[in-house]
Design a protein around this motif. Structure first.
Motif, PDB file in Angstrom:
ATOM      1  N   ASP A 286      -2.546  -2.849  15.980  1.00 23.62           N
ATOM      2  CA  ASP A 286      -3.666  -3.784  15.835  1.00 23.62           C
ATOM      3  C   ASP A 286      -4.977  -3.108  15.419  1.00 23.62           C
ATOM      4  OD1 ASP A 286      -2.022  -5.870  16.367  1.00 23.62           O
ATOM      5  OD2 ASP A 286      -2.667  -6.170  18.441  1.00 23.62           O
ATOM      6  N   PRO A 287      -5.381  -1.996  16.036  1.00 20.09           N
ATOM      7  CA  PRO A 287      -6.651  -1.379  15.605  1.00 20.09           C
ATOM      8  C   PRO A 287      -6.609  -0.931  14.150  1.00 20.09           C
ATOM      9  CG  PRO A 287      -5.959  -0.518  17.735  1.00 20.09           C
ATOM     10  CD  PRO A 287      -4.809  -1.289  17.201  1.00 20.09           C
ATOM     11  N   TYR A 288      -5.462  -0.461  13.693  1.00 21.18           N
ATOM     12  CA  TYR A 288      -5.336  -0.017  12.307  1.00 21.18           C
ATOM     13  C   TYR A 288      -5.386  -1.217  11.354  1.00 21.18           C
ATOM     14  CZ  TYR A 288      -3.889   4.411  14.351  1.00 21.18           C
ATOM     15  OH  TYR A 288      -3.847   5.579  15.062  1.00 21.18           O
ATOM     16  N   VAL A 289      -4.713  -2.296  11.756  1.00 22.10           N
ATOM     17  CA  VAL A 289      -4.727  -3.502  10.930  1.00 22.10           C
ATOM     18  C   VAL A 289      -6.147  -4.042  10.804  1.00 22.10           C
ATOM     19  CG1 VAL A 289      -3.992  -5.913  10.826  1.00 22.10           C
ATOM     20  CG2 VAL A 289      -2.337  -4.125  11.404  1.00 22.10           C
ATOM     21  N   ALA A 290      -6.881  -4.047  11.925  1.00 27.34           N
ATOM     22  CA  ALA A 290      -8.261  -4.530  11.892  1.00 27.34           C
ATOM     23  C   ALA A 290      -9.124  -3.672  10.973  1.00 27.34           C
ATOM     24  CB  ALA A 290      -8.843  -4.543  13.307  1.00 27.34           C
TER      25      ALA A 290
END
Length: 324
Positions: free
Chosen positions: A240-244
């Protein structure tokens, strides 16, 4: 298509007029079998067009199918092309993983130009020569390539044209296995860094006037799709942090491409930040984006009116969430 069963799909013209280069190369093999087979090839393609070819199956090393012609007994066809050795596929997968453009194209369901030659150098030939194939048919015509075999070959080619992984399955690697092997090969990341550096050197060495290049940017519907399909990087469990981060970067890139003053682009950046925060306030969004709070509030009001964001509370306590 993990079952290996394929169908002609599309219209009759799609069977003999493939749209992609690998489909064209597959079909050219029939022409390359020589003038002596030309009439049988034409009749076989006619059988394919009128739906006489059924039950076509593509498995590692073999294509098979049934041809029902008029009232005669159906003919059973097999086309043999032994897959390469496992060691060759290991080498070939390493070559693919080291080339970002190849990996990205395969993930997108494409077989990039040049990949056939690269794989052949590694010991994996993905497009046949006439001498590679052995045609077998239950008919009594006595020809190596009869019209029934040409029909089955044509229908298989239509499926290959739509999905290059059908061709790769024939050569011994199905979709899931190849992508799994590519992810494993990419684990170290060194090959990707080298490829990016090579790409950068090529760009800086390009000649001509870059300002003369006409650009037509368009926003990407899901900028993190390729990242998620490649799978987690080594040691990473939560994507999730990378996608964001990717979504923020993509929105920022679109803002630059569309023009700094583009209102639509500004709102795309704001939405990307709101999705990253999940629930945001005017203050949190303005702080993250380095913008004036009144400007952010104005954009949020428009997005709320358009139904793009949800709002709870009022005034300074208002909280916002993207609807998708």
């Amino acid at each position: 298509m993990s079952s290996g069963i394929v169908g002609p799909g599309g219209g009759p013209s799609d069977l003999v007029d493939p749209r992609r280069w690998w489909g064209q190369r597959w079909l050219e093999v029939l022409d390359a079998t020589g003038a002596a087979n030309a009439r049988r090839v034409q009749r076989g393609q006619g059988l394919a067009r009128r739906g006489a070819v059924t039950d076509v199956r593509v498995e590692p090393g073999v294509v098979s199918g049934t041809v029902r012609e008029d009232r005669s007994a159906p003919c059973q066809v097999t086309i043999h092309w032994p897959p390469p050795a496992e060691a060759a596929w290991v080498r070939a997968t390493g070559v693919l993983a080291a080339e970002l453009r190849f990996t990205a194209a395969l993930l997108d369901g494409e077989l990039p130009q040049g990949v056939a030659d690269v794989l052949a150098d590694a010991g994996v030939r993905v497009l046949p020569r006439p001498e590679d194939l052995r045609f077998r048919c239950s008919c009594d015509e006595g020809h190596q390539l009869c019209r029934h075999a040409a029909g089955v070959y044509t229908v298989a080619g239509a499926a290959i044209d739509r999905d290059p992984f059908v061709l790769l399955r024939l050569r011994g690697r199905d979709h899931d296995r190849l992508l799994r092997d590519l992810r494993a090969q990419r684990g170290g990341g060194a090959a990707l860094v080298t490829d990016e550096l090579d790409l950068g050197r090529g760009l800086y060495a390009a000649g001509g006037d870059l300002d003369a290049i006409a650009l037509h940017p368009t926003p990407v519907e899901d900028p993190s799709a390729l990242f998620q399909r490649l799978g987690p990087p080594p040691g990473v469990d939560d994507l999730d942090p990378y996608v964001a981060t990717i979504e923020r970067a993509a929105a920022g890139a679109w803002r630059l491409a569309a023009g700094e003053g583009s209102e639509a682009a500004d709102e795309q950046v704001l939405l990307a930040e709101l999705r990253a925060q999940r629930v945001g306030t005017v203050a949190s969004l303005a702080s993250a984006l380095g913008r004036d709070e009144d400007q952010v509030r104005e954009h949020l009001d428009r997005l709320f009116d358009a139904g793009t964001v949800l709002r709870t509370g009022t005034g300074e306590r208002a909280r916002y969430r993207a609807t998708s």
